[in-house]
Design an enzyme around this catalytic site. Structure first.
Site, PDB file in Angstrom:
ATOM      1  N   GLY A  12       0.779  -1.231   0.000  1.00 23.30           N
ATOM      2  CA  GLY A  12       0.000   0.000   0.000  1.00 23.30           C
ATOM      3  C   GLY A  12       0.813   1.285   0.000  1.00 23.30           C
ATOM      4  CG  ASN A  14       1.741   3.501  -5.724  1.00 23.63           C
ATOM      5  OD1 ASN A  14       2.124   4.569  -6.191  1.00 23.63           O
ATOM      6  ND2 ASN A  14       2.323   2.343  -6.010  1.00 23.63           N
ATOM      7  CG  MET A  90      -1.355  -7.281  -7.029  1.00 23.47           C
ATOM      8  SD  MET A  90      -0.678  -6.246  -8.372  1.00 23.47           S
ATOM      9  CE  MET A  90       0.364  -7.450  -9.186  1.00 23.47           C
ATOM     10  CG  LEU A  93     -11.222  -5.138 -11.202  1.00 20.44           C
ATOM     11  CD1 LEU A  93     -11.136  -3.625 -11.027  1.00 20.44           C
ATOM     12  CD2 LEU A  93     -12.018  -5.774 -10.062  1.00 20.44           C
ATOM     13  CG  ASN A 107      -4.178   0.081 -12.664  1.00 21.46           C
ATOM     14  OD1 ASN A 107      -3.961  -0.221 -11.478  1.00 21.46           O
ATOM     15  ND2 ASN A 107      -3.591  -0.545 -13.666  1.00 21.46           N
ATOM     16  CG  HIS A 109       0.949  -1.310 -15.620  1.00 21.68           C
ATOM     17  ND1 HIS A 109       0.634  -2.566 -15.148  1.00 21.68           N
ATOM     18  CD2 HIS A 109       1.877  -1.487 -16.588  1.00 21.68           C
ATOM     19  CE1 HIS A 109       1.338  -3.470 -15.822  1.00 21.68           C
ATOM     20  NE2 HIS A 109       2.107  -2.835 -16.697  1.00 21.68           N
TER      21      HIS A 109
HETATM   22  C1  GAR Z   1       3.299  -0.915  -7.540  1.00 18.71           C
HETATM   23  O1  GAR Z   1       4.571  -0.937  -8.146  1.00 18.71           O
HETATM   24  C2  GAR Z   1       2.207  -0.890  -8.597  1.00 18.71           C
HETATM   25  O2  GAR Z   1       2.536  -0.115  -9.723  1.00 18.71           O
HETATM   26  C3  GAR Z   1       2.132  -2.349  -8.952  1.00 18.71           C
HETATM   27  O3  GAR Z   1       2.244  -3.017  -7.725  1.00 18.71           O
HETATM   28  C4  GAR Z   1       3.023  -2.249  -6.812  1.00 18.71           C
HETATM   29  C5  GAR Z   1       2.208  -2.042  -5.545  1.00 18.71           C
HETATM   30  O4  GAR Z   1       2.970  -1.425  -4.534  1.00 18.71           O
HETATM   31  N1  GAR Z   1       0.892  -2.632  -9.609  1.00 18.71           N
HETATM   32  C6  GAR Z   1       0.730  -3.607 -10.500  1.00 18.71           C
HETATM   33  O5  GAR Z   1       1.630  -4.349 -10.848  1.00 18.71           O
HETATM   34  C7  GAR Z   1      -0.681  -3.732 -11.060  1.00 18.71           C
HETATM   35  N2  GAR Z   1      -0.769  -4.817 -11.971  1.00 18.71           N
HETATM   36  P1  GAR Z   1       2.242  -0.731  -3.289  1.00 18.71           P
HETATM   37  O6  GAR Z   1       1.269  -1.753  -2.701  1.00 18.71           O
HETATM   38  O7  GAR Z   1       3.366  -0.438  -2.338  1.00 18.71           O
HETATM   39  O8  GAR Z   1       1.535   0.489  -3.778  1.00 18.71           O
END
Ligand code: GAR
Length: 196
Positions: A12, A14, A90, A93, A107, A109
């Site tokens: 979490g 982000n 992850m 949807l 989102n 990515h």
């Molecule tokens: C982030 O790097 C995000 O961009 C990626 O997962 C990580 C989550 O980190 N998202 C994906 O790969 C989506 N398919 P966080 O939980 O510390 O935000």
């Protein structure tokens, strides 16, 4: 204020960057942090910040994505969000779910879309010999990691970068990009944010 629900699956970081940005004259405030994983580290970080949290585990539904999403919708609709931010969420949807929130779901990515949709983006960028990599915030549409681009941040790939070192560099930019895009989006401005 616009109400923002944030969907997470893991640490979490982000989500924290988004929540911590929504103060002062920011046009939005967080209304819910929702996880498909009860062990997500982000849940405690949200609770520490006084934000309502909810968990809908996907596992009891097996592969039945529609049944999972029916449960996921309950706390989400109760929170009456104007904007939904996927932040390290992850689960893929369905088009049905996405269409309910089309135009107000974002989102992040970890690649320069349209390159490297899906997983293992950092390893794939290195294996391809790319000179640069980065992250993208986009509007969510039914197609995976697709939809109008609302912002990108670019990172140079160093010769000695590993997927891990590159992931760390990109994540630092994610934490700048996502809040910048959300603030602009919440004001109704969909012009892309380009960083650095
Ligand atoms: C982030 O790097 C995000 O961009 C990626 O997962 C990580 C989550 O980190 N998202 C994906 O790969 C989506 N398919 P966080 O939980 O510390 O935000």
């Amino acid at each position: 204020h616009k109400r923002v629900a944030i969907l997470i699956s893991g640490g979490g970081s982000n989500m924290v960057s988004l929540v911590d940005s929504m103060t002062g004259d920011h046009p939005a405030r967080p209304c819910l942090v929702l996880s498909n994983n009860a062990d997500a580290g982000g849940l405690a970080k949200a609770a520490d910040r006084g934000i309502a949290t909810a968990v809908v585990d996907h596992r009891p539904f097996g592969g039945d994505r529609a049944a999972f999403e029916a449960e996921l919708c309950k706390p989400l609709l109760e929170a009456k969000p104007d904007i939904i931010c996927l932040a390290g969420f992850m689960r893929v949807l369905t088009g049905d779910f996405v269409s309910r929130f089309q135009g107000r779901m974002l989102n992040i990515h970890p690649s320069l879309l349209p390159k490297y949709k899906g997983l293992n983006t950092h390893a794939r960028a290195i294996a391809a010999g790319d000179a640069e990599h980065g992250c993208t915030v986009h509007e969510v549409t039914a197609a995976l990691d697709d939809g109008p681009i609302l912002g990108q941040a670019r990172v140079k790939i160093a010769p000695n970068d590993t997927p891990e070192t590159l992931a760390r560099k990109v994540l630092e930019w994610e934490h700048k990009l996502y809040p910048a895009v959300l603030e602009r989006f919440a004001r109704g401005d969909k012009a892309p944010v380009m960083l650095p």
